[in-house]
Write a protein that holds these residues in place. Structure first.
Motif, mmCIF file in Angstrom:
data_model
loop_
_atom_site.group_PDB
_atom_site.id
_atom_site.type_symbol
_atom_site.label_atom_id
_atom_site.label_comp_id
_atom_site.label_asym_id
_atom_site.label_seq_id
_atom_site.Cartn_x
_atom_site.Cartn_y
_atom_site.Cartn_z
ATOM 1 N N ASP A 51 -42.000 47.744 -10.060
ATOM 2 C CA ASP A 51 -42.926 47.933 -11.186
ATOM 3 C C ASP A 51 -42.640 49.240 -11.919
ATOM 4 O OD1 ASP A 51 -44.306 45.623 -10.829
ATOM 5 O OD2 ASP A 51 -45.787 46.511 -9.476
ATOM 6 N N TRP A 52 -42.345 50.254 -11.099
ATOM 7 C CA TRP A 52 -42.085 51.572 -11.692
ATOM 8 C C TRP A 52 -40.831 51.534 -12.562
ATOM 9 C CZ3 TRP A 52 -38.579 55.842 -10.454
ATOM 10 C CH2 TRP A 52 -38.974 57.042 -11.048
ATOM 11 N N LEU A 68 -40.126 58.646 3.533
ATOM 12 C CA LEU A 68 -39.922 57.480 2.667
ATOM 13 C C LEU A 68 -38.986 56.475 3.340
ATOM 14 C CD1 LEU A 68 -39.550 59.552 -0.615
ATOM 15 C CD2 LEU A 68 -41.575 58.323 0.180
ATOM 16 N N VAL A 84 -33.800 57.790 -5.278
ATOM 17 C CA VAL A 84 -34.793 58.474 -6.126
ATOM 18 C C VAL A 84 -36.037 58.718 -5.274
ATOM 19 C CG1 VAL A 84 -36.231 58.331 -8.187
ATOM 20 C CG2 VAL A 84 -33.921 57.358 -8.210
ATOM 21 N N ALA A 85 -36.406 59.948 -5.144
ATOM 22 C CA ALA A 85 -37.570 60.260 -4.298
ATOM 23 C C ALA A 85 -38.266 61.505 -4.812
ATOM 24 C CB ALA A 85 -37.121 60.491 -2.858
ATOM 25 N N THR A 86 -39.577 61.479 -4.734
ATOM 26 C CA THR A 86 -40.376 62.642 -5.130
ATOM 27 C C THR A 86 -41.221 63.084 -3.940
ATOM 28 O OG1 THR A 86 -40.470 61.960 -7.436
ATOM 29 C CG2 THR A 86 -42.181 63.464 -6.716
ATOM 30 N N HIS A 109 -39.804 48.324 -3.076
ATOM 31 C CA HIS A 109 -41.223 48.583 -3.350
ATOM 32 C C HIS A 109 -41.506 49.102 -4.756
ATOM 33 C CE1 HIS A 109 -41.087 48.785 1.062
ATOM 34 N NE2 HIS A 109 -42.359 48.451 1.030
ATOM 35 N N THR A 110 -40.460 49.448 -5.502
ATOM 36 C CA THR A 110 -40.700 50.245 -6.713
ATOM 37 C C THR A 110 -40.316 49.522 -7.997
ATOM 38 O OG1 THR A 110 -39.854 51.949 -5.235
ATOM 39 C CG2 THR A 110 -40.635 52.696 -7.335
ATOM 40 N N THR A 159 -46.073 64.136 -6.753
ATOM 41 C CA THR A 159 -45.950 62.878 -7.496
ATOM 42 C C THR A 159 -46.852 62.893 -8.730
ATOM 43 O OG1 THR A 159 -47.626 61.920 -6.063
ATOM 44 C CG2 THR A 159 -45.328 61.434 -5.512
ATOM 45 N N ASP A 160 -46.579 61.958 -9.609
ATOM 46 C CA ASP A 160 -47.388 61.715 -10.818
ATOM 47 C C ASP A 160 -47.393 62.859 -11.817
ATOM 48 O OD1 ASP A 160 -47.938 59.357 -9.609
ATOM 49 O OD2 ASP A 160 -50.004 59.840 -9.057
ATOM 50 N N ILE A 161 -46.400 63.726 -11.741
ATOM 51 C CA ILE A 161 -46.295 64.741 -12.805
ATOM 52 C C ILE A 161 -44.964 64.573 -13.551
ATOM 53 C CG2 ILE A 161 -47.921 66.447 -11.878
ATOM 54 C CD1 ILE A 161 -45.550 68.003 -10.732
ATOM 55 N N GLY A 162 -44.406 63.388 -13.407
ATOM 56 C CA GLY A 162 -43.229 63.054 -14.225
ATOM 57 C C GLY A 162 -41.886 63.432 -13.630
ATOM 58 N N LEU A 163 -41.866 63.911 -12.373
ATOM 59 C CA LEU A 163 -40.578 64.336 -11.800
ATOM 60 C C LEU A 163 -39.633 63.145 -11.622
ATOM 61 C CD1 LEU A 163 -41.478 67.023 -9.090
ATOM 62 C CD2 LEU A 163 -41.099 67.263 -11.527
ATOM 63 N N GLY A 164 -40.169 62.022 -11.095
ATOM 64 C CA GLY A 164 -39.338 60.838 -10.877
ATOM 65 C C GLY A 164 -38.697 60.381 -12.181
ATOM 66 N N ARG A 165 -39.518 60.306 -13.215
ATOM 67 C CA ARG A 165 -39.035 59.878 -14.530
ATOM 68 C C ARG A 165 -37.944 60.820 -15.040
ATOM 69 N NH1 ARG A 165 -44.190 59.698 -17.744
ATOM 70 N NH2 ARG A 165 -44.884 59.566 -15.602
ATOM 71 N N ASN A 211 -39.054 52.611 2.149
ATOM 72 C CA ASN A 211 -38.801 52.731 0.708
ATOM 73 C C ASN A 211 -37.357 53.110 0.396
ATOM 74 O OD1 ASN A 211 -41.369 52.161 -0.319
ATOM 75 N ND2 ASN A 211 -42.079 54.216 0.170
#
Ligand SMILES: CC(C)(COP(=O)(O)OP(=O)(O)OC[C@H]1O[C@@H](n2cnc3c(N)ncnc32)[C@H](O)[C@@H]1OP(=O)(O)O)[C@@H](O)C(=O)NCCC(=O)NCCS
Length: 444
Positions: free
Chosen positions: A408-409, A319, A368-370, A405-406, A375-381, A324
């Motif tokens: 939007d997230w 990353l 913050v990094a996954t 880069h992030t 990814t996409d299983i809610g770990l970042g959140r 990132n």
């Protein structure tokens, strides 16, 4: 959604991690008869042979119910039942033994094909159920004791013990004993760290059962993991309230898993034997393919430890290279150790983040990094939520993030864009104008 790790190297890393963790551990495999008739059975045998060869203590408990039914039908022996339990009569028991050993022999054949020795033995001492509600249960028995010393001897010789669904009384009388009961007793007596329940059932899917919404499910809607308390709650809701009974295979398997975990088995995996490689994937990767009931600490967001630093550097490296994340050295991370949290599964780090305080009641959410495989299983959140909770506990009034880069997230998490001027003075002074990161903040 369940994802497999992102590169073959990562798979190998995970496999080594788990191999060293479970080396020399006892694992009991309760495998239902229909699995032996599936094309995937030969792969399952290959995988169990592999495990036995690399040092796992493999114990097999074959289920034989459907085979026993077929043999009794063939010889026109009609069974009577007491509730759900078959009454094995004196006339039926030789045929039940024949069916049980026939099934057990399929495992010998499968293991032989993979050059692993196995022994079908009289490893179960049984006693009869006697008379239940006025019915003589004859040769229907229960486990009296698992003969662990004999099993240990067999394992020491490098062989796989196979426990058919027959037990013998001290005087040598045979009893038909449910394989679930044998698997449970063997797991407890041998101190198994894992019990695998392998059948051809589709498993515990959210569509078919009343289950709490927060549970993680895979792409086939199967529940990925459960604590014993969650398993108990599902059983209670579905068996008592919804009236799904003892005939329901997925619930029966869940009940067995719960009993095993209450008996001290760290993890019970319920898997579909028709899925090729399911045992290895469940065993050697953090995200398996079945449903796991776990009694130990499995995954958690927790503070960073010094021992995790190489793991998060590895996680961040690609990353950083993509621009990132800002590069951090091990020393810089160590200095701010207390600021970091990580999401770890079985000791390996798969996501991280930090909360750095800059004064004026404001803290920066950073690093913050996954792991790309997760990814996409809610770990970042979950990481961001945990850092926000920390900030709230510290009575801060704002958290902010600098991102290239992030944005939007972070926006989707409720952050809004603001100016460099809104940063606390200390942070403003070290803002890298060349990097031109956007600033997003959340008022607490
Ligand atoms: C941003 C990041 C932490 C998200 O991790 P994650 O664990 O996949 O996040 P979650 O699972 O909580 O959220 C995933 C959702 O966010 C979306 N998402 C991921 N990255 C995004 C981005 N850069 N912009 C917008 N949306 C994004 C995904 O599409 C997914 O959407 P869905 O829920 O509708 O499917 C991860 O992609 C990452 O490590 N990025 C590189 C490092 C970075 O930029 N860190 C922030 C600087 S502090």
């Amino acid at each position: 959604m369940t994802k497999i790790p992102f590169s073959p190297v990562d798979l190998i890393r995970e496999a080594f991690h788990y191999q060293s963790r479970f080396d020399g551990s006892t694992m009991v495999f309760k495998i239902d008869f229909p699995v032996t008739e599936d094309p995937a059975f030969s792969y399952l045998m290959k995988d169990l042979a592999l495990l036995a060869r690399i040092g796992f203590r493999v114990v097999i408990v074959p289920g034989a119910k459907e085979r026993i039914d077929a043999v009794l039908r063939e010889y026109r022996i009609v069974s009577q039942y007491q509730k759900e339990t078959r009454i094995t009569t004196a006339k039926a028991i030789p045929f039940v033994e024949m069916a049980a050993f026939d099934v057990a022999t399929r495992f010998i054949t499968g293991l032989s094909a993979n050059r692993v020795d196995a022994v079908i033995g009289n490893f179960v001492r049984a006693r009869g159920l006697g008379v239940c509600e006025g019915l003589d249960m004859e040769h229907t028995g229960t486990v009296d004791r698992i003969r662990t010393e004999s099993i240990e001897r067999v394992i020491k010789l490098g062989m796989v013990p196979i426990l058919p669904c027959i037990g013998w009384s001290p005087s040598g009388k045979p009893y038909n004993v449910p394989s679930d009961e044998i698997a449970l007793a063997a797991s407890g007596a041998l101190g198994a760290v894992k019990l695998f329940i392998i059948s051809v059932s589709e498993g515990l899917r959210t569509g078919a059962y009343a289950v709490p919404k927060h549970l993680e499910v895979d792409s086939a809607d199967r529940i990925v993991r459960l604590t014993p308390q969650e398993a108990e709650a599902i059983l209670e809701t579905n068996v008592f309230l919804q009236g799904l009974g003892a005939q329901d295979q997925a619930l029966q398997e869940l009940r067995l898993a719960l009993q095993a975990s209450q008996a001290g088995v760290e993890r019970v995996h319920i898997i579909d034997g028709r899925e090729e490689g399911a045992v290895l994937r469940e065993l050697f990767s953090n995200l398996g393919v079945g449903t796991m009931v776990y009694a130990d600490e499995y995954e958690a967001i927790r503070p960073l430890k010094t021992a995790d630093i190489p793991g998060i550097l590895r996680l961040m490296e690609p990353l950083v290279r993509q621009g990132n994340l800002v590069r951090r050295t091990a020393e810089q991370i160590q200095e701010k150790l207390a600021d970091y949290v990580v999401f770890a599964i079985d000791g390996s780090v798969h996501a991280c983040g930090a909360l750095h305080y800059w004064g004026e009641g404001q803290a920066e959410i950073a690093a913050v990094a996954t792991d790309p495989g997760y990814t996409d299983i809610g770990l970042g959140r979950r990481i961001v939520r945990c850092l926000i909770e920390r900030a709230v506990k510290q009575e801060l009034h704002r958290v902010f993030v600098l991102t290239t880069h992030t944005h939007d997230w972070f926006e989707s998490l409720g952050f809004t864009e603001c100016s460099v001027e809104s940063l606390p003075e200390c942070r403003r002074k070290v803002y890298d104008h060349k990097r031109r990161s956007k600033i997003f903040a959340l008022d607490l």
